[in-house]
Scaffold this motif. Structure first.
Motif, PDB file in Angstrom:
ATOM      1  N   GLY A  11       0.810  -1.218   0.000  1.00 13.64           N
ATOM      2  CA  GLY A  11       0.000   0.000   0.000  1.00 13.64           C
ATOM      3  C   GLY A  11       0.836   1.257   0.000  1.00 13.64           C
ATOM      4  O   GLY A  11       0.830   2.031   0.953  1.00 13.64           O
ATOM      5  N   ALA A  12       1.563   1.492  -1.103  1.00 14.83           N
ATOM      6  CA  ALA A  12       2.358   2.708  -1.226  1.00 14.83           C
ATOM      7  C   ALA A  12       1.444   3.911  -1.428  1.00 14.83           C
ATOM      8  O   ALA A  12       0.256   3.780  -1.734  1.00 14.83           O
ATOM      9  CB  ALA A  12       3.323   2.573  -2.402  1.00 14.83           C
ATOM     10  N   LYS A  13       2.004   5.105  -1.243  1.00 15.54           N
ATOM     11  CA  LYS A  13       1.300   6.351  -1.496  1.00 15.54           C
ATOM     12  C   LYS A  13       2.089   7.156  -2.528  1.00 15.54           C
ATOM     13  O   LYS A  13       3.315   7.065  -2.587  1.00 15.54           O
ATOM     14  CB  LYS A  13       1.127   7.148  -0.210  1.00 15.54           C
ATOM     15  CG  LYS A  13       0.249   6.456   0.831  1.00 15.54           C
ATOM     16  CD  LYS A  13       0.107   7.295   2.074  1.00 15.54           C
ATOM     17  CE  LYS A  13      -0.787   6.603   3.101  1.00 15.54           C
ATOM     18  NZ  LYS A  13      -0.934   7.405   4.353  1.00 15.54           N
ATOM     19  N   ALA A  14       1.382   7.948  -3.326  1.00 20.37           N
ATOM     20  CA  ALA A  14       2.026   8.701  -4.412  1.00 20.37           C
ATOM     21  C   ALA A  14       1.584  10.154  -4.394  1.00 20.37           C
ATOM     22  O   ALA A  14       0.463  10.475  -4.006  1.00 20.37           O
ATOM     23  CB  ALA A  14       1.704   8.069  -5.760  1.00 20.37           C
ATOM     24  N   ARG A  15       2.492  11.030  -4.843  1.00 18.55           N
ATOM     25  CA  ARG A  15       2.154  12.435  -5.069  1.00 18.55           C
ATOM     26  C   ARG A  15       2.863  12.887  -6.337  1.00 18.55           C
ATOM     27  O   ARG A  15       3.926  12.363  -6.701  1.00 18.55           O
ATOM     28  CB  ARG A  15       2.557  13.308  -3.885  1.00 18.55           C
ATOM     29  CG  ARG A  15       4.067  13.428  -3.660  1.00 18.55           C
ATOM     30  CD  ARG A  15       4.383  14.243  -2.418  1.00 18.55           C
ATOM     31  NE  ARG A  15       5.824  14.361  -2.203  1.00 18.55           N
ATOM     32  CZ  ARG A  15       6.568  15.393  -2.594  1.00 18.55           C
ATOM     33  NH1 ARG A  15       5.987  16.412  -3.233  1.00 18.55           N
ATOM     34  NH2 ARG A  15       7.859  15.434  -2.363  1.00 18.55           N
ATOM     35  N   LEU A  16       2.267  13.842  -7.030  1.00 21.10           N
ATOM     36  CA  LEU A  16       2.850  14.356  -8.264  1.00 21.10           C
ATOM     37  C   LEU A  16       3.972  15.325  -7.948  1.00 21.10           C
ATOM     38  O   LEU A  16       3.814  16.243  -7.150  1.00 21.10           O
ATOM     39  CB  LEU A  16       1.777  15.065  -9.091  1.00 21.10           C
ATOM     40  CG  LEU A  16       2.258  15.706 -10.403  1.00 21.10           C
ATOM     41  CD1 LEU A  16       2.719  14.646 -11.386  1.00 21.10           C
ATOM     42  CD2 LEU A  16       1.134  16.558 -11.012  1.00 21.10           C
ATOM     43  N   LEU A  17       5.121  15.119  -8.597  1.00 21.66           N
ATOM     44  CA  LEU A  17       6.241  16.050  -8.485  1.00 21.66           C
ATOM     45  C   LEU A  17       6.244  17.048  -9.640  1.00 21.66           C
ATOM     46  O   LEU A  17       6.528  18.230  -9.447  1.00 21.66           O
ATOM     47  CB  LEU A  17       7.566  15.278  -8.466  1.00 21.66           C
ATOM     48  CG  LEU A  17       7.744  14.257  -7.336  1.00 21.66           C
ATOM     49  CD1 LEU A  17       9.075  13.534  -7.494  1.00 21.66           C
ATOM     50  CD2 LEU A  17       7.640  14.923  -5.969  1.00 21.66           C
ATOM     51  N   GLY A  18       5.942  16.582 -10.843  1.00 24.05           N
ATOM     52  CA  GLY A  18       5.923  17.474 -11.992  1.00 24.05           C
ATOM     53  C   GLY A  18       5.957  16.690 -13.287  1.00 24.05           C
ATOM     54  O   GLY A  18       5.979  15.454 -13.287  1.00 24.05           O
ATOM     55  N   ASP A  45      13.808  15.953  -9.443  1.00 21.34           N
ATOM     56  CA  ASP A  45      14.020  16.008  -7.999  1.00 21.34           C
ATOM     57  C   ASP A  45      12.678  16.287  -7.333  1.00 21.34           C
ATOM     58  O   ASP A  45      11.616  16.220  -7.978  1.00 21.34           O
ATOM     59  CB  ASP A  45      15.077  17.062  -7.617  1.00 21.34           C
ATOM     60  CG  ASP A  45      14.724  18.477  -8.055  1.00 21.34           C
ATOM     61  OD1 ASP A  45      13.512  18.773  -8.237  1.00 21.34           O
ATOM     62  OD2 ASP A  45      15.638  19.290  -8.225  1.00 21.34           O
ATOM     63  N   GLY A  46      12.693  16.599  -6.061  1.00 24.94           N
ATOM     64  CA  GLY A  46      11.455  16.808  -5.335  1.00 24.94           C
ATOM     65  C   GLY A  46      10.645  17.987  -5.815  1.00 24.94           C
ATOM     66  O   GLY A  46       9.453  18.114  -5.477  1.00 24.94           O
ATOM     67  N   ALA A  47      11.244  18.861  -6.618  1.00 31.65           N
ATOM     68  CA  ALA A  47      10.541  20.036  -7.137  1.00 31.65           C
ATOM     69  C   ALA A  47       9.976  19.812  -8.532  1.00 31.65           C
ATOM     70  O   ALA A  47       9.351  20.718  -9.092  1.00 31.65           O
ATOM     71  CB  ALA A  47      11.469  21.244  -7.142  1.00 31.65           C
ATOM     72  N   GLY A  48      10.217  18.637  -9.133  1.00 30.87           N
ATOM     73  CA  GLY A  48       9.609  18.348 -10.412  1.00 30.87           C
ATOM     74  C   GLY A  48      10.571  17.833 -11.460  1.00 30.87           C
ATOM     75  O   GLY A  48      11.707  17.441 -11.174  1.00 30.87           O
ATOM     76  N   VAL A  49      10.116  17.844 -12.703  1.00 32.13           N
ATOM     77  CA  VAL A  49      10.913  17.453 -13.870  1.00 32.13           C
ATOM     78  C   VAL A  49      11.401  18.745 -14.519  1.00 32.13           C
ATOM     79  O   VAL A  49      10.613  19.523 -15.050  1.00 32.13           O
ATOM     80  CB  VAL A  49      10.080  16.641 -14.872  1.00 32.13           C
ATOM     81  CG1 VAL A  49      10.945  16.236 -16.070  1.00 32.13           C
ATOM     82  CG2 VAL A  49       9.484  15.415 -14.207  1.00 32.13           C
ATOM     83  N   THR A 105       4.127  13.075 -25.915  1.00 34.19           N
ATOM     84  CA  THR A 105       5.181  12.360 -25.212  1.00 34.19           C
ATOM     85  C   THR A 105       5.441  13.135 -23.922  1.00 34.19           C
ATOM     86  O   THR A 105       5.991  14.240 -23.957  1.00 34.19           O
ATOM     87  CB  THR A 105       6.468  12.284 -26.055  1.00 34.19           C
ATOM     88  OG1 THR A 105       6.202  11.550 -27.252  1.00 34.19           O
ATOM     89  CG2 THR A 105       7.577  11.600 -25.275  1.00 34.19           C
ATOM     90  N   GLN A 106       4.997  12.582 -22.830  1.00 35.74           N
ATOM     91  CA  GLN A 106       5.085  13.273 -21.551  1.00 35.74           C
ATOM     92  C   GLN A 106       5.941  12.488 -20.564  1.00 35.74           C
ATOM     93  O   GLN A 106       5.754  11.288 -20.398  1.00 35.74           O
ATOM     94  CB  GLN A 106       3.686  13.459 -20.956  1.00 35.74           C
ATOM     95  CG  GLN A 106       3.656  14.138 -19.598  1.00 35.74           C
ATOM     96  CD  GLN A 106       2.236  14.384 -19.124  1.00 35.74           C
ATOM     97  OE1 GLN A 106       1.793  15.516 -19.007  1.00 35.74           O
ATOM     98  NE2 GLN A 106       1.507  13.301 -18.856  1.00 35.74           N
ATOM     99  N   ILE A 107       6.887  13.167 -19.948  1.00 36.66           N
ATOM    100  CA  ILE A 107       7.688  12.596 -18.869  1.00 36.66           C
ATOM    101  C   ILE A 107       7.135  13.163 -17.561  1.00 36.66           C
ATOM    102  O   ILE A 107       7.191  14.382 -17.339  1.00 36.66           O
ATOM    103  CB  ILE A 107       9.177  12.950 -19.008  1.00 36.66           C
ATOM    104  CG1 ILE A 107       9.715  12.549 -20.380  1.00 36.66           C
ATOM    105  CG2 ILE A 107       9.980  12.297 -17.882  1.00 36.66           C
ATOM    106  CD1 ILE A 107       9.767  11.079 -20.646  1.00 36.66           C
ATOM    107  N   ALA A 108       6.604  12.306 -16.722  1.00 33.52           N
ATOM    108  CA  ALA A 108       6.049  12.736 -15.434  1.00 33.52           C
ATOM    109  C   ALA A 108       6.813  12.053 -14.314  1.00 33.52           C
ATOM    110  O   ALA A 108       7.374  10.968 -14.490  1.00 33.52           O
ATOM    111  CB  ALA A 108       4.564  12.401 -15.348  1.00 33.52           C
ATOM    112  N   ALA A 109       6.827  12.690 -13.155  1.00 30.72           N
ATOM    113  CA  ALA A 109       7.516  12.122 -11.988  1.00 30.72           C
ATOM    114  C   ALA A 109       6.598  12.152 -10.776  1.00 30.72           C
ATOM    115  O   ALA A 109       5.938  13.174 -10.513  1.00 30.72           O
ATOM    116  CB  ALA A 109       8.811  12.877 -11.703  1.00 30.72           C
TER     117      ALA A 109
END
Length: 392
Positions: free
Chosen positions: A44-51, A104-108, A384-388
């Motif tokens: 049961g991992a949790k996720a949040r969008l970085l960018g 990084d933690g601030a996004g792509v 073509t999208q790179i998301a983190a």
């Protein structure tokens, strides 16, 4: 490339433990995999969008057209990423790309392509276009960097032809040098084959997902949709069971399990003649947890677009189904799973045809980054999208 006796024994122990659970009726709608909070307390991992960052459409790079990126992996030897294109040698020869992705933690922050190489046949030549009809074409879908050698392993779906006049192209998992040169291929289980009867892999739902686990001693693969003999594809009322297989590096099947695919989330609006499409395009092993995986389910419905969901899943306690010819009517324990995220709930501005994912660098707050790529199919209305994401 042989497993040591100790690693073989460990892998066998994992499979043995998975087969000792009592069998219960499989639930094709996926409900059998979610047997209550207590049963899922170990995942049961949790996720949040970085960018996210969108690559320019049909970007020209070193004589090729960037697009169709259906698989991605981070290279532990360089820190760069490798991505495979599912161009079936129509625009240019089947190929992969390398890229620097600043995450990084601030996004792509940036995506910079650094190289490209064609994927080569055993004879050293490039793969011909699928239109040639000679049976040698490929449909590249996934790429992984070997954690031991940093060479590439890649999967392709092959093709079950629509008519008997067209050649059968079997799916395969191959390994290649970083230059793209052919080094060999993995022996696949018999039920991964395309046959001439209503048995085996469906058309365009073959081997689309592979991942390394257990320090590189185990390669896990997943077929995108249910085998013909395992039952119908998902509907509005019912999900389906797809097979996930743990292989040794030389192709021995260590275990095969049934993953419960979700039912179709909504009805199409009639704007397209194409039916809903759903499946497992990519799977990712958790480092240090050989029975645990992140599984991405991608669904498209006319009028509603794409729904992309991430699930935390485990083979622990699941029935080994490698010797069960058909899953229809069988009493088995499928893989357990728990929803990690629906990408639409994370604030991503564009939800598209996401097909690839890989672990990125660790963050200082203890999260792991998860890097996702969408396959634009070279279409004008796709990206073509790179998301983190940050995964905890």
């Amino acid at each position: 490339m042989r497993l040591s006796l100790i690693r073989r024994a460990c892998a066998a122990a994992v499979v043995l433990a998975a087969t000792m659970a009592p069998a219960v009726a499989a639930q094709p709608d996926g409900s059998g995999a979610r047997g209550g909070t207590a049963a899922l307390s170990d995942i049961g991992a949790k996720a949040r969008l970085l960018g996210a960052k969108i690559v320019p459409h049909k970007l020209a790079f070193r004589g090729t057209t960037v697009g169709g990126l259906s698989g991605i992996d981070r290279d532990p030897c360089t820190g760069e990423y490798v991505a495979i294109s599912d161009d079936r040698s129509v625009l240019q020869p089947a190929r992969f790309y390398t890229a620097r992705i600043a995450v990084d933690g601030a996004g792509v922050h940036s995506v910079d392509f650094t190289g490209t190489h064609p994927i080569l046949q055993p004879d050293g030549g490039v793969y011909p276009p699928v239109s040639t009809g000679d049976g040698k074409a490929v449909d590249p879908e996934e790429v992984r960097v070997d954690p031991r050698s940093c060479d590439y392993w890649w999967a392709q779906e092959g093709d079950r032809p629509k008519s008997s006049d067209e050649p059968v192209i079997q799916p395969s998992i191959q390994f290649a040098a970083r230059s793209g040169a052919y080094h060999g291929q993995l022996t696949l289980p018999p039920n991964y084959k395309i046959t001439t009867r209503d048995w085996g892999i469906r058309r365009n739902t073959a081997v689309e997902a592979i991942t390394f686990g257990a320090g590189g001693s185990v390669l896990t693969s997943a077929v995108e949709g249910p085998l013909l003999q395992d039952g119908p594809e998902p509907t509005l009322q019912h999900g389906a069971l797809v097979r996930v297989t743990q292989h040794s590096r030389e192709g021995d099947v260590l275990g095969q399990f049934a993953y419960p695919l979700e039912k179709i989330f909504t009805a199409p609006d009639g704007s397209s003649t194409y039916p809903p499409d759903t499946g497992v395009p990519t799977i990712l092993a958790y480092p240090g947890e050989p029975s645990r995986y992140l599984v991405l389910e991608r669904t498209w419905v006319a009028g509603a677009g794409y729904k992309i969901r991430l699930f935390d899943a485990t083979t622990r306690g699941a029935t080994d189904v490698q010797h069960i010819d058909s899953l229809k009517g069988q009493k088995i324990v499928p893989m357990r799973k728990k929803l990690v995220a629906d990408l639409a709930d994370l604030g991503l501005s564009r939800i598209d045809n996401t097909e690839g994912m890989t672990w990125g660098p660790a963050l200082t707050n203890g999260e792991r980054t998860l890097v996702l790529v969408s396959d634009d199919n070279f279409a004008e209305d796709a990206v073509t999208q790179i998301a983190a994401l940050g995964i905890r």
